[in-house]
Design a protein around this motif. Structure first.
Motif, PDB file in Angstrom:
ATOM      1  N   ARG A  82       3.713   8.295   0.557  1.00 51.13           N
ATOM      2  CA  ARG A  82       2.740   8.126   1.647  1.00 51.13           C
ATOM      3  C   ARG A  82       2.128   9.471   2.058  1.00 51.13           C
ATOM      4  NH1 ARG A  82       6.448   4.154   2.623  1.00 51.13           N
ATOM      5  NH2 ARG A  82       5.628   2.090   3.139  1.00 51.13           N
ATOM      6  N   LYS A  93      -0.169   2.407  -4.667  1.00 55.02           N
ATOM      7  CA  LYS A  93       0.312   2.472  -3.285  1.00 55.02           C
ATOM      8  C   LYS A  93       0.673   1.081  -2.761  1.00 55.02           C
ATOM      9  CE  LYS A  93      -3.201   5.343  -2.228  1.00 55.02           C
ATOM     10  NZ  LYS A  93      -4.136   6.167  -1.462  1.00 55.02           N
ATOM     11  N   ALA A  94      -0.138   0.084  -3.097  1.00 57.32           N
ATOM     12  CA  ALA A  94       0.169  -1.287  -2.689  1.00 57.32           C
ATOM     13  C   ALA A  94       1.471  -1.754  -3.330  1.00 57.32           C
ATOM     14  CB  ALA A  94      -0.985  -2.216  -3.072  1.00 57.32           C
ATOM     15  N   GLN A  97       4.450   0.055  -1.676  1.00 56.55           N
ATOM     16  CA  GLN A  97       4.724  -0.483  -0.339  1.00 56.55           C
ATOM     17  C   GLN A  97       5.449  -1.830  -0.453  1.00 56.55           C
ATOM     18  OE1 GLN A  97       1.209  -1.005   2.080  1.00 56.55           O
ATOM     19  NE2 GLN A  97       2.401  -0.951   3.948  1.00 56.55           N
ATOM     20  N   LEU A  98       5.000  -2.685  -1.373  1.00 60.83           N
ATOM     21  CA  LEU A  98       5.666  -3.976  -1.568  1.00 60.83           C
ATOM     22  C   LEU A  98       7.071  -3.769  -2.120  1.00 60.83           C
ATOM     23  CD1 LEU A  98       5.349  -7.051  -1.335  1.00 60.83           C
ATOM     24  CD2 LEU A  98       4.524  -7.034  -3.720  1.00 60.83           C
ATOM     25  N   GLU A 100       9.088  -1.277  -1.536  1.00 58.60           N
ATOM     26  CA  GLU A 100       9.955  -0.874  -0.432  1.00 58.60           C
ATOM     27  C   GLU A 100      10.289  -2.055   0.465  1.00 58.60           C
ATOM     28  OE1 GLU A 100       7.960   2.490   1.362  1.00 58.60           O
ATOM     29  OE2 GLU A 100       8.544   3.809  -0.294  1.00 58.60           O
ATOM     30  N   ALA A 101       9.308  -2.910   0.737  1.00 52.56           N
ATOM     31  CA  ALA A 101       9.553  -4.058   1.615  1.00 52.56           C
ATOM     32  C   ALA A 101      10.539  -5.042   0.985  1.00 52.56           C
ATOM     33  CB  ALA A 101       8.235  -4.760   1.938  1.00 52.56           C
ATOM     34  N   VAL A 110       9.668  -8.579   4.353  1.00 55.35           N
ATOM     35  CA  VAL A 110       8.355  -8.470   3.704  1.00 55.35           C
ATOM     36  C   VAL A 110       7.242  -8.893   4.680  1.00 55.35           C
ATOM     37  CG1 VAL A 110       6.967  -8.963   1.663  1.00 55.35           C
ATOM     38  CG2 VAL A 110       9.461  -8.983   1.476  1.00 55.35           C
ATOM     39  N   ASP A 113       1.406  -8.095   6.518  1.00 52.69           N
ATOM     40  CA  ASP A 113       0.400  -7.075   6.225  1.00 52.69           C
ATOM     41  C   ASP A 113       0.695  -6.347   4.918  1.00 52.69           C
ATOM     42  OD1 ASP A 113       2.615  -5.855   7.567  1.00 52.69           O
ATOM     43  OD2 ASP A 113       1.369  -4.145   8.136  1.00 52.69           O
ATOM     44  N   VAL A 114       1.957  -6.118   4.610  1.00 55.68           N
ATOM     45  CA  VAL A 114       2.343  -5.476   3.349  1.00 55.68           C
ATOM     46  C   VAL A 114       2.010  -6.407   2.185  1.00 55.68           C
ATOM     47  CG1 VAL A 114       4.308  -4.653   1.979  1.00 55.68           C
ATOM     48  CG2 VAL A 114       4.126  -4.054   4.413  1.00 55.68           C
ATOM     49  N   TYR A 115       2.353  -7.664   2.342  1.00 54.38           N
ATOM     50  CA  TYR A 115       2.073  -8.653   1.299  1.00 54.38           C
ATOM     51  C   TYR A 115       0.571  -8.777   1.071  1.00 54.38           C
ATOM     52  CZ  TYR A 115       2.597 -12.816  -1.554  1.00 54.38           C
ATOM     53  OH  TYR A 115       2.553 -13.713  -2.595  1.00 54.38           O
ATOM     54  N   VAL A 117      -1.820  -6.543   1.564  1.00 53.28           N
ATOM     55  CA  VAL A 117      -2.343  -5.373   0.853  1.00 53.28           C
ATOM     56  C   VAL A 117      -2.095  -5.538  -0.649  1.00 53.28           C
ATOM     57  CG1 VAL A 117      -2.022  -2.885   0.480  1.00 53.28           C
ATOM     58  CG2 VAL A 117      -2.191  -3.790   2.807  1.00 53.28           C
TER      59      VAL A 117
END
Length: 156
Positions: A82, A93-94, A97-98, A100-101, A110, A113-115, A117
């Protein structure tokens, strides 16, 4: 977390439950179908870092280099992607982020908003493959950490 023990012998799943281990290998073989191989290894490395699996982190870093990843910084900066976002595409990046979630699923389950993206960055089939890949590497890291697999032995 204590991880140093030289007295406890760890079982080797590949030897003692070979059918299970074979099924894991088969699942792994199809988990990243259709995804960019470099992106897939970034995802594997990040999940491995989060889960503390030195063996998987080492393996997938070597595999990524073998694919021609010549930017050592992209691998070195992965834990802080990040803050070093200029080294990663929007799609990467998407995916990170997913990753990590899903890897830390007990934290926020999860978030939508993460999903979202990730859903914007990938078509439905790619998103499904990405989710499968993340689930699969999390499975492997649990094998590596539980079995205390040591880095430095893998050869691409």
């Amino acid at each position: 977390m204590t991880t140093t023990s030289t007295t406890t012998r760890r079982v080797k799943l590949a030897n003692l439950v070979p059918d299970f281990y074979k099924a894991m290998i088969e699942l792994d073989a199809v988990s990243d179908t259709g995804l960019d191989p470099k992106l897939a290894h970034l995802v594997r490395i990040r999940a491995s870092q989060i889960n503390g699996c030195a063996y998987c982190t080492d393996m997938h870093s070597l595999d990524l280099r073998e694919l021609g990843e010549d930017q050592q910084q992209r691998i070195a900066l992965l834990p802080v992607w990040r803050e070093a976002s200029k080294f990663y595409t929007d799609q990467e990046k998407a995916a990170l982020q997913l990753t990590e979630a899903i890897t830390l699923i007990s934290v926020d389950h999860v978030p939508d908003d993460v999903y979202e993206v990730a859903a914007q960055a990938f078509d439905e089939k790619e998103l499904a493959q990405l989710i499968a890949l993340i689930i699969t590497i999390n499975m492997w890291t649990r094998v590596g950490v539980t079995g205390r697999m040591e880095p430095g032995h893998y050869k691409p």
